[in-house]
Every structure is written in C-alpha cells, then in structure tokens.
Design a protein around this motif. Structure first.
Motif, short mmCIF file in Angstrom:
data_model
loop_
_atom_site.label_atom_id
_atom_site.label_comp_id
_atom_site.label_asym_id
_atom_site.label_seq_id
_atom_site.Cartn_x
_atom_site.Cartn_y
_atom_site.Cartn_z
N GLU A 233 -7.80 7.62 8.25
CA GLU A 233 -7.67 9.05 8.53
C GLU A 233 -6.64 9.66 7.57
N PRO A 234 -7.03 10.70 6.84
CA PRO A 234 -6.11 11.34 5.91
C PRO A 234 -4.90 11.94 6.63
N GLY A 235 -3.80 12.01 5.90
CA GLY A 235 -2.59 12.63 6.44
C GLY A 235 -1.45 11.65 6.54
N GLU A 236 -0.24 12.18 6.41
CA GLU A 236 0.99 11.42 6.55
C GLU A 236 1.05 10.22 5.60
N GLY A 237 0.39 10.33 4.45
CA GLY A 237 0.46 9.27 3.44
C GLY A 237 -0.34 8.02 3.73
N ARG A 238 -1.22 8.06 4.75
CA ARG A 238 -1.96 6.85 5.12
C ARG A 238 -2.90 6.39 4.01
N ILE A 239 -3.58 7.31 3.35
CA ILE A 239 -4.51 6.90 2.29
C ILE A 239 -3.71 6.38 1.10
N MET A 240 -2.61 7.03 0.79
CA MET A 240 -1.76 6.57 -0.30
C MET A 240 -1.27 5.15 -0.02
N LYS A 241 -0.86 4.89 1.21
CA LYS A 241 -0.41 3.56 1.59
C LYS A 241 -1.54 2.56 1.45
N CYS A 242 -2.73 2.94 1.88
CA CYS A 242 -3.90 2.07 1.76
C CYS A 242 -4.16 1.72 0.29
N MET A 243 -4.09 2.72 -0.58
CA MET A 243 -4.30 2.47 -2.00
C MET A 243 -3.23 1.53 -2.56
N ARG A 244 -1.99 1.74 -2.16
CA ARG A 244 -0.90 0.84 -2.59
C ARG A 244 -1.15 -0.57 -2.08
N ASP A 245 -1.55 -0.68 -0.82
CA ASP A 245 -1.80 -1.99 -0.22
C ASP A 245 -2.95 -2.72 -0.91
N ASN A 246 -3.86 -1.96 -1.50
CA ASN A 246 -5.03 -2.53 -2.17
C ASN A 246 -4.95 -2.44 -3.70
N LYS A 247 -3.75 -2.31 -4.23
CA LYS A 247 -3.61 -2.08 -5.67
C LYS A 247 -4.25 -3.18 -6.51
N ASP A 248 -4.31 -4.40 -6.01
CA ASP A 248 -4.93 -5.50 -6.75
C ASP A 248 -6.46 -5.37 -6.79
N LYS A 249 -7.01 -4.57 -5.90
CA LYS A 249 -8.47 -4.40 -5.82
C LYS A 249 -8.96 -3.14 -6.54
N LEU A 250 -8.05 -2.35 -7.08
CA LEU A 250 -8.44 -1.11 -7.74
C LEU A 250 -9.24 -1.39 -9.00
N SER A 251 -10.15 -0.49 -9.32
CA SER A 251 -10.94 -0.61 -10.54
C SER A 251 -10.04 -0.49 -11.77
N ALA A 252 -10.53 -0.98 -12.89
CA ALA A 252 -9.77 -0.89 -14.14
C ALA A 252 -9.48 0.57 -14.48
N GLU A 253 -10.44 1.46 -14.21
CA GLU A 253 -10.26 2.88 -14.50
C GLU A 253 -9.14 3.49 -13.65
N CYS A 254 -9.13 3.14 -12.39
CA CYS A 254 -8.10 3.66 -11.49
C CYS A 254 -6.73 3.09 -11.87
N LYS A 255 -6.67 1.80 -12.17
CA LYS A 255 -5.41 1.19 -12.60
C LYS A 255 -4.90 1.86 -13.88
N ALA A 256 -5.82 2.12 -14.81
CA ALA A 256 -5.43 2.78 -16.06
C ALA A 256 -4.90 4.18 -15.80
N GLN A 257 -5.56 4.91 -14.89
CA GLN A 257 -5.10 6.26 -14.54
C GLN A 257 -3.72 6.19 -13.89
N HIS A 258 -3.53 5.22 -13.03
CA HIS A 258 -2.24 5.06 -12.37
C HIS A 258 -1.15 4.77 -13.40
N GLU A 259 -1.42 3.90 -14.36
CA GLU A 259 -0.43 3.58 -15.40
C GLU A 259 -0.12 4.79 -16.25
N LYS A 260 -1.15 5.57 -16.57
CA LYS A 260 -0.96 6.79 -17.35
C LYS A 260 -0.05 7.75 -16.58
N MET A 261 -0.28 7.88 -15.29
CA MET A 261 0.53 8.77 -14.46
C MET A 261 1.97 8.25 -14.35
N LYS A 262 2.13 6.94 -14.23
CA LYS A 262 3.48 6.37 -14.16
C LYS A 262 4.25 6.68 -15.44
#
Length: 125
Positions: A39-68
């Motif tokens: 359920e969206p809100g209070e950072g739950r989806i963000m936490k889920c994405m962080r918890d699953n960072k090893d499962k992210l696609s190469a494109e998403c990981k690349a976008q995350h690195e670019k943003m960092k």
C-alpha cells in the motif's frame, strides 16, 4: 548530517513515487513486480524497493546510481536552504522533501536548478 541521509534516500528513490504517480521511469516495472502488493504511503514502497535492491533490474540500478551521483550536487547546492527553511522539520516519512517542495519559491537558485535536474532525471529526460 542525519537529515541529509533521509533527503538523499528520498531523492534517490523519488523515482519510485513518480512511478506511483504514473510517470514513466526505469524502475516502474520493478516497483510493480516487487512491490505491487504494498500500500502506497509513509515510505512503504520506498522501503520495499530498498529491501529488494538486489532484485532490481539493471536499468533501475543504473537510474538509482545516476540519482545518487546527482545527489552530491543537490546536497552542496541545497544544504543551507534545508537548514534555513526546513531545519525545524523532523526527518522521516518524506517530510523534508515535502518541506522543500512546499517552500520551493524560497529556495536559492542553485538549489532550484539542482532539484529541477533531478526531476528531469527521474522522468527519464
């Protein structure tokens, strides 16, 4: 320094919230696949994405690195603004980013420019 950790995480995973709003980005499919039942809100989806960072696609990981990488410029350009305008805001649950957005007219030109660049990056432009 603690506020900057929160702002960095929120900004870098801001691409997740744009996916929630229907914007196209490199992580939209990952968000749906890995966190579609959250359920969206209070950072739950963000936490889920962080918890699953090893499962992210190469494109998403690349976008995350670019943003960092971009976040270093934001931190430098916006540090004084965050302290001056949002210094009394308790970090967490997106409150710092919300404060910055609500006070965008008070931000320095350098901070506004860096945030606009980040916005364009999240949208894939």
């Amino acid at each position: 320094m603690g506020k900057w950790i929160v702002v960095t995480v929120m900004f870098c995973f801001g691409l997740v919230s744009h996916a929630e709003e229907g914007h196209s980005n490199a992580c939209a499919k990952d968000r749906e696949t890995l966190c579609g039942n959250i359920e969206p809100g209070e950072g739950r989806i963000m936490k889920c994405m962080r918890d699953n960072k090893d499962k992210l696609s190469a494109e998403c990981k690349a976008q995350h690195e670019k943003m960092k990488s971009h976040m270093k410029g934001v931190k430098e350009a916006c540090h004084d603004d965050v302290e001056k305008i949002c210094g009394d805001v308790k970090a967490g649950k997106g409150r710092m980013i919300k404060c910055m957005h609500e006070n965008k007219d008070k931000l320095s030109e350098g901070c506004k420019a860096e945030m606009e660049t980040g916005k364009k990056m999240r949208k894939g432009h």
